[in-house]
Design an enzyme around this catalytic site. Structure first.
Site, PDB file in Angstrom:
ATOM      1  N   ARG A   1      42.508  26.375  42.372  1.00 19.41           N
ATOM      2  CA  ARG A   1      42.027  27.695  41.937  1.00 19.41           C
ATOM      3  C   ARG A   1      40.499  27.749  41.894  1.00 19.41           C
ATOM      4  O   ARG A   1      39.905  28.807  42.129  1.00 19.41           O
ATOM      5  CB  ARG A   1      42.608  28.040  40.569  1.00 19.41           C
TER       6      ARG A   1
ATOM      7  N   ALA B   1      40.778  38.088  39.305  1.00 18.80           N
ATOM      8  CA  ALA B   1      41.676  36.958  39.487  1.00 18.80           C
ATOM      9  C   ALA B   1      42.664  37.035  38.333  1.00 18.80           C
ATOM     10  O   ALA B   1      42.287  36.889  37.168  1.00 18.80           O
ATOM     11  CB  ALA B   1      40.903  35.642  39.449  1.00 18.80           C
ATOM     12  N   SER B   2      43.918  37.303  38.631  1.00 20.60           N
ATOM     13  CA  SER B   2      44.907  37.591  37.596  1.00 20.60           C
ATOM     14  C   SER B   2      45.156  36.391  36.688  1.00 20.60           C
ATOM     15  O   SER B   2      44.857  35.242  37.038  1.00 20.60           O
ATOM     16  CB  SER B   2      46.231  38.021  38.237  1.00 20.60           C
ATOM     17  N   VAL B   3      45.714  36.667  35.516  1.00 23.41           N
ATOM     18  CA  VAL B   3      46.088  35.613  34.572  1.00 23.41           C
ATOM     19  C   VAL B   3      47.073  34.664  35.271  1.00 23.41           C
ATOM     20  O   VAL B   3      48.088  35.117  35.815  1.00 23.41           O
ATOM     21  CB  VAL B   3      46.742  36.222  33.322  1.00 23.41           C
TER      22      VAL B   3
END
Length: 401
Positions: free
Chosen positions: A37, A70-72
């Site tokens: 990530r 950037a999503s959880v």
């Protein structure tokens, strides 16, 4: 410890945390432990990259919500479990974001599958392309496209996933999905959002489950409106098919409040969004009420959540969710009692109706309605039994068994 090993440790710790929140499948867990990530968040610290929280990657100069996030990570994982991508799947992702989700999808579909990710913003697609290349996912197709139109030149797709919020299901996406194909997207109706799993059955999309979520809305859909009552201390946020008389509702707040209490009790940290969901399957005028500090100072009954509580509106009256904390209750799971506050001539009736939804939810807190998405021109006789909500491209039918 070198940086790569530190990142590996942080990644594995995050996945372990996600496993405590989401029932991961083996393939999704392996993908989460594999994809780096931090490569997709070059400006973030290691702690930010591997904390279960959203990270803004492009701010919106015209509004409070960012243009891209950037999503959880736990939400990403939950939606990937819903999608159930398999080796060889052809997947369309709407909302390229950082490219992180596309990398995970590429791991899931393997060398025989295809992943196409699209975004309307050229800066977002450039970021996603660079990050995917740097992470070794050159095979992922990144395109600058209007997400509402999809990418038909590379379809049809066996699976689709939306990583932006949708107020409606565009017909174009439906048509690019194969028969029996699966679409997972954050769908918004009556002010609340659920990540809905939809399977194509001819002209209809049938739900196979839904989970609470929240996403930045997709550009190009504007189905929600705000009605501000005189004085600008109370606002109603609602779908465009609902129309309210602001003056009449303002007059309602000049009448005494009617409080109706249910027997339903919850813990202080327990979510009660399921009440809102249940109400949408039965009531037409479900919306969200926002009550400012000034309104509270003026004596308006405090909603359960002042900026987004579920409300029912009927002509010159309304009712909304309230709560009371019982400091004497020893059981932590029963310290909050839920009820409804009504204003206006029919306020008590509406409050009783909302209290009935609270009680029904309290008796089965995990229940979710069935949901079917039909074309907007579908005849009434072709729709199943249930509550119908009209959108631009579709008619959504909700029902509890």
């Amino acid at each position: 410890m070198n940086n790569a090993l530190e990142m590996d440790d942080l990644r594995n710790q995050l996945v372990d945390e996600i496993k405590s929140k989401v029932s991961l499948t083996g393939p999704v867990e392996r993908a989460l432990r594999t994809v780096r990530r931090e490569v997709h968040l070059p400006g973030a610290t290691a702690a930010e990259a591997y904390t279960d929280q959203a990270v803004s990657i492009k701010e919106n100069p015209n509004g409070p919500l960012p243009l891209s996030l950037a999503s959880v990570p736990s939400t990403v994982a939950m939606m990937l479990v819903q999608l159930d991508a398999q080796p060889g799947d052809r997947i369309l992702e709407i909302g390229a974001g950082t490219g992180y989700n596309a990398a995970l999808l590429s791991e899931l579909v393997g060398p025989d599958g295809e992943v196409t990710t699209i975004d309307i913003d050229p800066g977002v697609t450039l970021h996603a392309r660079d990050a995917l290349n740097n992470a070794g996912y050159e095979q992922v197709r990144v395109m600058e496209r209007d997400g509402l139109k999809g990418a038909p030149e590379h379809g049809p797709y066996t699976k689709m996933i939306g990583t932006v919020g949708f107020w409606d299901v565009p017909r174009a996406l439906h048509e690019q999905l194969v028969e029996g194909g699966r679409l997972v997207l954050p769908l918004r109706w009556r002010g609340q959002t659920r990540s809905v799993v939809l399977t194509r059955r001819g002209d209809t999309l049938i739900s196979e489950g839904m989970e609470l979520c929240g996403f930045v809305p997709i550009i190009g859909q504007d189905g929600e409106r705000t009605t501000t009552l005189p004085g600008d201390t109370i606002r109603l946020h609602h779908d465009q098919d609902l129309r309210f008389d602001a003056d009449a509702l303002n007059d309602a707040f000049a009448t005494p409040v009617a409080e109706v209490w249910s027997e339903t009790r919850i813990g202080r940290q327990e979510s009660f969004d399921g009440i809102w969901l249940r109400a949408t399957a039965f009531e037409d005028a479900v919306c969200r009420i926002e009550v400012t500090d000034q309104a509270l100072k003026n004596g308006v009954r405090r909603p359960a959540i002042p900026f987004r509580s579920v409300a029912l509106v009927g002509g010159d009256s309304l009712a909304y969710l309230i709560l009371a904390i019982d400091e004497q209750e020893a059981d932590p799971a029963r310290q909050v009692q839920l009820g409804a506050a009504g204003y206006g001539p029919d306020g008590t009736t509406l409050a009783k109706k909302l209290a009935a939804h609270i009680a029904a939810w309290g008796a089965d807190r995990d229940a979710a309605p069935s949901l079917a998405v039909h074309p907007i021109d579908a005849a009434d006789g072709d729709l199943p039994d249930g509550h119908v909500i009209a959108k631009e491209d579709s008619r959504i039918v909700l029902s509890y068994a």
